[in-house]
Motif scaffolding. Structure first.
Motif, PDB file in Angstrom:
ATOM      1  N   GLY A 120     -37.817  22.781  17.760  1.00 27.05           N
ATOM      2  CA  GLY A 120     -36.836  23.814  17.809  1.00 27.05           C
ATOM      3  C   GLY A 120     -35.789  22.515  18.075  1.00 27.05           C
ATOM      4  O   GLY A 120     -35.945  22.048  17.102  1.00 27.05           O
ATOM      5  N   GLY A 121     -34.650  22.895  18.955  1.00 29.19           N
ATOM      6  CA  GLY A 121     -33.765  22.486  18.386  1.00 29.19           C
ATOM      7  C   GLY A 121     -33.230  21.859  17.136  1.00 29.19           C
ATOM      8  O   GLY A 121     -32.800  23.252  16.424  1.00 29.19           O
ATOM      9  N   LYS A 122     -32.378  21.077  16.439  1.00 32.76           N
ATOM     10  CA  LYS A 122     -31.529  20.413  15.409  1.00 32.76           C
ATOM     11  C   LYS A 122     -32.631  20.832  14.924  1.00 32.76           C
ATOM     12  O   LYS A 122     -32.173  21.708  13.117  1.00 32.76           O
ATOM     13  N   PHE A 123     -34.496  20.704  14.474  1.00 30.84           N
ATOM     14  CA  PHE A 123     -35.537  20.301  13.499  1.00 30.84           C
ATOM     15  C   PHE A 123     -35.483  21.895  12.987  1.00 30.84           C
ATOM     16  O   PHE A 123     -34.856  22.352  11.906  1.00 30.84           O
ATOM     17  N   ASP A 124     -35.172  22.909  14.040  1.00 28.09           N
ATOM     18  CA  ASP A 124     -35.329  24.417  14.114  1.00 28.09           C
ATOM     19  C   ASP A 124     -34.254  24.829  13.301  1.00 28.09           C
ATOM     20  O   ASP A 124     -34.267  25.309  12.228  1.00 28.09           O
ATOM     21  N   LEU A 125     -33.377  24.063  13.512  1.00 25.46           N
ATOM     22  CA  LEU A 125     -31.683  24.544  13.099  1.00 25.46           C
ATOM     23  C   LEU A 125     -31.729  24.909  11.380  1.00 25.46           C
ATOM     24  O   LEU A 125     -31.522  25.373  10.947  1.00 25.46           O
ATOM     25  N   ILE A 126     -31.989  23.670  11.158  1.00 27.17           N
ATOM     26  CA  ILE A 126     -32.471  22.789   9.764  1.00 27.17           C
ATOM     27  C   ILE A 126     -33.489  23.308   9.194  1.00 27.17           C
ATOM     28  O   ILE A 126     -33.017  24.418   7.735  1.00 27.17           O
ATOM     29  N   VAL A 127     -34.216  23.924   9.988  1.00 26.97           N
ATOM     30  CA  VAL A 127     -35.022  24.424   8.620  1.00 26.97           C
ATOM     31  C   VAL A 127     -34.507  25.799   8.539  1.00 26.97           C
ATOM     32  O   VAL A 127     -35.323  26.447   7.293  1.00 26.97           O
ATOM     33  N   GLN A 128     -34.634  26.278   9.826  1.00 26.77           N
ATOM     34  CA  GLN A 128     -34.423  27.645   9.171  1.00 26.77           C
ATOM     35  C   GLN A 128     -33.188  28.487   8.018  1.00 26.77           C
ATOM     36  O   GLN A 128     -33.379  29.491   8.039  1.00 26.77           O
ATOM     37  N   ARG A 129     -32.774  27.401   8.175  1.00 26.14           N
ATOM     38  CA  ARG A 129     -30.767  27.302   7.264  1.00 26.14           C
ATOM     39  C   ARG A 129     -31.845  27.813   5.965  1.00 26.14           C
ATOM     40  O   ARG A 129     -31.629  28.125   5.219  1.00 26.14           O
ATOM     41  N   PHE A 130     -33.576  26.502   5.807  1.00 23.56           N
ATOM     42  CA  PHE A 130     -33.807  26.771   4.194  1.00 23.56           C
ATOM     43  C   PHE A 130     -34.303  28.274   3.794  1.00 23.56           C
ATOM     44  O   PHE A 130     -34.168  28.718   3.375  1.00 23.56           O
ATOM     45  N   VAL A 131     -35.063  28.499   5.330  1.00 17.75           N
ATOM     46  CA  VAL A 131     -35.777  29.960   5.010  1.00 17.75           C
ATOM     47  C   VAL A 131     -34.807  30.746   4.785  1.00 17.75           C
ATOM     48  O   VAL A 131     -35.157  32.060   3.901  1.00 17.75           O
ATOM     49  N   ASP A 132     -33.560  30.876   5.410  1.00 25.96           N
ATOM     50  CA  ASP A 132     -32.568  31.639   5.653  1.00 25.96           C
ATOM     51  C   ASP A 132     -31.897  31.776   3.889  1.00 25.96           C
ATOM     52  O   ASP A 132     -32.044  32.774   3.182  1.00 25.96           O
ATOM     53  N   THR A 133     -32.042  30.641   3.199  1.00 23.01           N
ATOM     54  CA  THR A 133     -31.412  30.770   2.396  1.00 23.01           C
ATOM     55  C   THR A 133     -32.536  31.380   1.212  1.00 23.01           C
ATOM     56  O   THR A 133     -32.067  32.208   0.088  1.00 23.01           O
ATOM     57  N   VAL A 134     -33.646  30.794   1.435  1.00 23.14           N
ATOM     58  CA  VAL A 134     -35.218  31.881   0.417  1.00 23.14           C
ATOM     59  C   VAL A 134     -34.916  33.670   0.734  1.00 23.14           C
ATOM     60  O   VAL A 134     -34.262  34.122  -0.198  1.00 23.14           O
ATOM     61  N   MET A 135     -34.355  34.005   2.170  1.00 25.26           N
ATOM     62  CA  MET A 135     -34.774  35.352   2.802  1.00 25.26           C
ATOM     63  C   MET A 135     -33.958  35.999   2.274  1.00 25.26           C
ATOM     64  O   MET A 135     -33.574  36.978   1.745  1.00 25.26           O
ATOM     65  N   CYS A 136     -32.083  35.612   1.794  1.00 25.84           N
ATOM     66  CA  CYS A 136     -31.279  36.418   1.267  1.00 25.84           C
ATOM     67  C   CYS A 136     -31.388  36.749   0.366  1.00 25.84           C
ATOM     68  O   CYS A 136     -30.030  37.146  -0.389  1.00 25.84           O
ATOM     69  N   VAL A 137     -32.095  36.131  -0.854  1.00 20.39           N
ATOM     70  CA  VAL A 137     -31.810  36.423  -2.307  1.00 20.39           C
ATOM     71  C   VAL A 137     -32.497  37.295  -2.194  1.00 20.39           C
ATOM     72  O   VAL A 137     -34.276  37.429  -2.126  1.00 20.39           O
ATOM     73  N   PRO A 138     -32.082  38.087  -3.128  1.00 17.84           N
ATOM     74  CA  PRO A 138     -33.313  39.795  -3.214  1.00 17.84           C
ATOM     75  C   PRO A 138     -34.409  39.249  -4.214  1.00 17.84           C
ATOM     76  O   PRO A 138     -34.720  38.601  -5.128  1.00 17.84           O
ATOM     77  N   ASP A 139     -35.791  39.411  -3.648  1.00 16.84           N
ATOM     78  CA  ASP A 139     -37.003  38.803  -4.011  1.00 16.84           C
ATOM     79  C   ASP A 139     -37.302  39.096  -5.343  1.00 16.84           C
ATOM     80  O   ASP A 139     -37.955  37.777  -6.104  1.00 16.84           O
ATOM     81  N   LEU A 140     -37.290  40.455  -5.978  1.00 16.02           N
ATOM     82  CA  LEU A 140     -37.513  40.395  -7.571  1.00 16.02           C
ATOM     83  C   LEU A 140     -36.342  39.894  -8.453  1.00 16.02           C
ATOM     84  O   LEU A 140     -37.082  38.847  -9.210  1.00 16.02           O
ATOM     85  N   MET A 141     -35.674  38.847  -8.244  1.00 10.97           N
ATOM     86  CA  MET A 141     -34.529  38.138  -8.833  1.00 10.97           C
ATOM     87  C   MET A 141     -34.687  36.565  -8.665  1.00 10.97           C
ATOM     88  O   MET A 141     -34.591  36.305  -9.392  1.00 10.97           O
ATOM     89  N   LEU A 142     -35.690  36.911  -7.837  1.00 11.22           N
ATOM     90  CA  LEU A 142     -35.419  35.367  -7.214  1.00 11.22           C
ATOM     91  C   LEU A 142     -36.956  34.796  -7.976  1.00 11.22           C
ATOM     92  O   LEU A 142     -36.838  33.539  -8.688  1.00 11.22           O
ATOM     93  N   LEU A 143     -37.825  35.737  -8.031  1.00 14.28           N
ATOM     94  CA  LEU A 143     -39.146  35.447  -8.660  1.00 14.28           C
ATOM     95  C   LEU A 143     -39.061  35.993 -10.253  1.00 14.28           C
ATOM     96  O   LEU A 143     -39.220  35.194 -11.027  1.00 14.28           O
TER      97      LEU A 143
END
Lengths: 317, 330
Positions: A120-143
Motif C-alpha cells: 500500500g502507501g506510496k509504493f501502491d500509489l506509484i505502481v497504480q499510476r503506471f497501471v492507470d497509464t496502460v489502462m487508459c490507452v484503448p487496447d487495440l490502438m496500444l497493441l
C-alpha cells in the motif's frame, strides 16, 4: 444447491480442487459444462492438429477455390489449400496464444498486484499510476503501435498481449489482496515473525486463488479474440501460419464474393470457441466467487456469511 | 464529493503525463522512420543527393533536434523554432507529417463519422440489451433465460470483423446489394446517411449489447431480491409496476456506468468496422497513420483517446454518485 458443498464435506468425501470444481460445474451449470466441452475440444484439436487435419497446413492441392465437397469438407482457398485443415491448425495457434498469454499475464498480474496491494502507501500509489497509464490507452490502438514497434509474429503477439493484460489484470489482484490483508491470520503470521515473502507466498497467494482463476478464465476468450482481430488487421500472426483472424483478411477478403467459404469457417470456429470459453469463464466465476455462491441474493448471502463466520470468531478469540 | 473530484483530477495528471511520454517514445521507436520513406520517395523521383535531402526533410519535420527536445516541443514546454511555445499544453497537436495539415484538422475530418457510428451503435446496443436483460432476470433459470444469456454471449463471441465481412458478402450474393463505399453526408441526404451507418452500427452494437445485457440481468436479479420489492409485491402491485417503477430504476444505475467500460470496445471496434465498411473515420485514420509512420498524427490521436478515456471514466464515476445516493466517495 447451496448446501451441496458443505454436505460433501460432512460426508468426508473430499476431492482435489479440480475434481471438485468439475463435479460442481457439471451438476450446477449446464451452460458452463457446454462451454467447458467446447474449450476442451479446442485444446484437443490444437494438440492433435497433425492427426486430425486431412491435408497439410500449407499443402497445395490441385483444386483452387473449390466449394465444400466430400473431398474438401470446407472447400479450398485461392492457393488450393484445404480450409478444414487450416481451420484445424488455426486452433493450434489460438490454443498456443490463449494459454501462453493467460499464463504470462496471470503471473505478471500477481507479481505486480500482490506487493502493490500488500504494501500500500506510496509504493501502491506509484505502481497504480503506471497501471492507470496502460489502462487508459484503448487496447487495440496500444497493441497496434506496440506490434508495429517490434514487428508481427507469434512471440511478439504473445509478449505484447501478456504485458498488456498482465498489467491491467494486476488491478483486480491488488483489490483482492487489499480485501484479505487485514484478516486475523495475516496479522498472526506477521506477529510470529514470518518474513514478508513468506506471508505473501504462503498466506496471501493461496487465498487470492479464486480471483486469479476467475481472471484467467475471463481473459482467455478476450485474448483469443484480440489476437484474431490483430491478425485480421495484419498486426498479428503473419501468413502462411493459419490464424483464424488472418485467414479472414488478405486473400480471404479478396475472394470473399467468389469463395465465401474462405471467410465463413474460420470466423465460425472463432465465434464458437470464444462462446465456449466465455461460458466456462462465467461458470467458473459463479462457482468460485464466494459472493455469488448459491445465487440467493444479497439477503441470503448475508445470512449465510453469518452462519459461516461462527467457527471463525472462535479462532479469533 | 468535491474533494473526491479534485483527488481524481490530481491523480490523472501523472497518468496523462506518463501516457504522453509512453506514446511519444513508443511511436518514434517504430522501425522504418518516416524520413527513410520520404528519402526513398525522393530518390525514386528526384535528382537530389540523398544526404542533403535527408537533412532537409529532418529539419522540415522538426526531427533534427534531440528527442527530448522534440518531446518538449510537442508537449509545449520547450520553445519551437520561432521561439514561441505551442504544444499540447497550448492546445496545439502539431501538424501531420505527410499531409502537413494540423492534426486537429485531420481529426476533425474523421471525428463526426466515428462519433455518429459510436452513438448509433450505443443506442442500438441498449435497445437490444435492456429488454432481453430484464426478461432474462425476471425469468431466471428458465429456457427463456438460457436463450437470452446464450444470445448475450453470442453477441460478445461473434467477432465484429467476421460479422462485418458476412454482412458485406451475403446480401450481395443473394440480393445483389452492396453498401455504398462513398460517404453520404448527413446534411445532404439524412436518410441515405442513416441507411449507410445502420449496418455498421448494428455490427458494432452487437458486441456492446452483450456486455450490457449481462450487466442488466445481474443487476435486476440483485434488485429483485431486495426487501422493498417484496413489499411492492405484498401491496398487490401488478408485475409491470413492480418491474418498471421499483426494480428497473434502481437496477439501471450501475448499467449506466457501463458506458465507461464500453469505451475501449467501442474505440477498438470502430477501428475494425471502419476498415471493413470503408468509413473514413478516426479509426481508419490511426491505422493509416501507423503504417505511414506519421508520428505526430499517431501520438496526437492516442493522447486524445487516452485523455478522453480518463475523463469519461471520471464523469461516469461522478454520475454514479449523483444517481445513486447510497454511493459515497471519500
Amino acid at each position: 444447491m447451496a448446501d451441496s458443498s458443505s454436505e460433501r464435506l460432512a460426508e468426508g468425501k473430499r476431492h482435489s480442487f479440480l475434481v471438485d470444481f468439475v463435479i460442481r460445474l457439471v451438476k450446477e451449470k449446464p451452460l458452463g459444462t457446454v462451454g467447458g466441452i467446447i474449450t476442451l475440444l479446442l485444446l484437443l484439436t490444437g494438440i492433435f492438429a497433425n492427426f486430425l487435419a486431412p491435408y497439410g497446413v500449407n499443402e497445395p492441392t490441385a483444386s483452387i477455390l473449390a466449394p465444400p465437397s466430400a473431398q474438401f469438407w470446407l472447400g479450398t482457398d485461392n492457393l488450393g489449400r484445404d480450409i478444414l485443415s487450416r481451420v484445424i491448425f488455426g486452433a493450434r495457434v489460438s490454443v498456443i496464444i490463449g494459454l501462453t498469454v493467460v499464463a504470462i499475464s496471470t503471473l505478471l498480474a500477481i507479481i505486480i498486484g500482490m506487493p502493490s496491494g500488500y504494501f500500500g502507501g506510496k509504493f501502491d500509489l506509484i505502481v497504480q499510476r503506471f497501471v492507470d497509464t496502460v489502462m487508459c490507452v484503448p487496447d487495440l490502438m496500444l497493441l497496434l503501435v506496440l506490434i508495429s514497434m517490434i514487428g508481427p509474429g507469434m512471440w511478439q503477439v504473445i509478449i505484447v498481449l501478456g504485458l498488456r493484460w498482465g498489467i491491467v489484470g494486476s488491478r483486480v489482484i491488488r483489490g483482492a489482496v487489499i480485501g484479505i490483508k487485514e484478516n486475523m491470520y495475516i496479522h498472526a503470521a506477521v506477529a510470529i515473525g514470518c518474513p514478508t515473502t513468506k506471508v505473501l507466498t504462503r498466506h496471501i497467494l493461496p487465498n487470492i486463488m479464486a480471483p486469479v482463476i476467475i481472471q484467467a478464465s475471463v481473459q482467455l476468450p478476450t485474448v483469443i479474440l484480440i489476437e484474431a482481430s490483430l491478425s485480421f488487421l495484419g498486426y498479428g500472426i503473419p501468413p502462411p501460419t493459419p490464424s483464424w483472424g488472418g485467414m479472414l483478411s488478405g486473400s480471404g477478403r479478396t475472394y470473399m464474393f467468389k469463395a465465401p467459404w474462405m471467410a465463413i469457417w474460420p470466423g465460425l470456429a472463432l465465434a464458437l470457441v470464444v462462446y465456449g470459453a466465455n461460458m466456462l469463464g462465467d461458470a467458473a466465476r459463479d462457482l468460485l466467487d464466494p459472493r455469488l455462491r448459491g445465487g440467493v441474493g444479497r439477503y441470503g448471502v448475508r445470512e449465510k456469511k453469518a452462519s459461516l463466520s461462527k467457527p471463525k470468531t472462535g479462532d479469533d478469540l | 464529493m468535491r474533494i473526491y473530484i479534485i483527488r481524481r483530477l490530481l491523480l490523472a495528471i501523472p497518468t496523462v503525463f506518463l501516457v504522453s511520454l509512453g506514446i511519444f517514445f513508443m511511436v518514434r521507436l517504430i522501425p522504418g522512420s518516416i524520413v527513410d520513406t520520404m528519402v526513398a520517395e525522393c530518390i525514386e523521383t528526384g535528382t537530389f543527393m540523398p544526404e542533403e535531402v535527408r537533412a532537409t526533410i529532418e529539419h522540415n519535420l522538426g526531427l533534427d533536434v534531440p528527442i527530448f527536445q522534440q518531446y518538449g516541443r510537442w508537449v509545449g514546454v520547450w520553445p519551437q523554432e520561432d521561439g514561441s511555445f505551442s504544444g499540447i499544453l497550448q492546445g496545439n497537436l502539431g501538424k501531420s507529417l505527410w499531409r502537413k495539415i494540423p492534426v486537429a484538422k485531420e481529426i476533425a475530418l474523421g471525428w463526426p463519422i466515428t462519433l455518429e457510428l459510436g452513438i448509433m451503435s450505443l443506442i442500438i446496443a441498449q435497445l437490444i440489451a435492456l429488454p432481453i436483460g430484464i426478461y432474462s432476470a425476471l425469468r431466471q433459470d428458465t429456457w427463456g433465460d438460457y436463450i437470452g444469456r446464450s444470445f448475450a454471449i453470442t453477441c460478445i463471441a461473434v467477432p465484429g470483423f467476421w460479422l462485418g465481412t458476412m454482412v458485406m458478402v451475403f446480401p450481395s450474393i443473394w440480393w445483389g446489394y452492396t453498401p455504398s463505399i462513398f460517404l453520404i453526408p448527413f446534411t445532404e441526404d439524412p436518410i441515405g446517411n442513416l441507411k449507410m451507418f445502420i449496418v455498421p452500427a448494428i455490427v458494432l452494437g452487437m458486441a456492446l449489447s452483450g456486455i450490457t445485457m449481462r450487466m442488466t440481468r445481474s443487476m435486476m436479479l440483485e434488485v429483485l431480491r431486495q426487501d422493498y420489492i417484496r413489499t411492492a409485491w405484498a401491496k398487490g402491485l401488478r408485475e409491470r409496476v413492480v418491474v418498471m417503477r421499483h426494480a428497473l430504476k434502481n437496477a439501471l444505475i450501475p448499467v449506466i456506468t457501463i458506458v465507461g467500460l464500453q469505451m475501449p470496445v467501442l474505440i477498438g471496434g470502430s477501428v475494425i468496422i471502419e476498415q471493413i465498411f470503408c468509413l473514413p473515420g478516426v479509426g481508419r485514420l490511426i491505422l493509416e497513420a501507423v503504417i505511414q509512420r506519421d508520428y505526430t498524427l499517431v501520438s496526437g490521436l492516442l493522447i486524445l483517446f487516452s485523455v478522453a478515456m480518463v475523463l469519461i471514466n471520471l464523469v461516469v464515476d461522478i454520475a454514479y454518485a449523483y444517481l445513486d445516493p447510497r454511493v459515497h466517495y471519500k
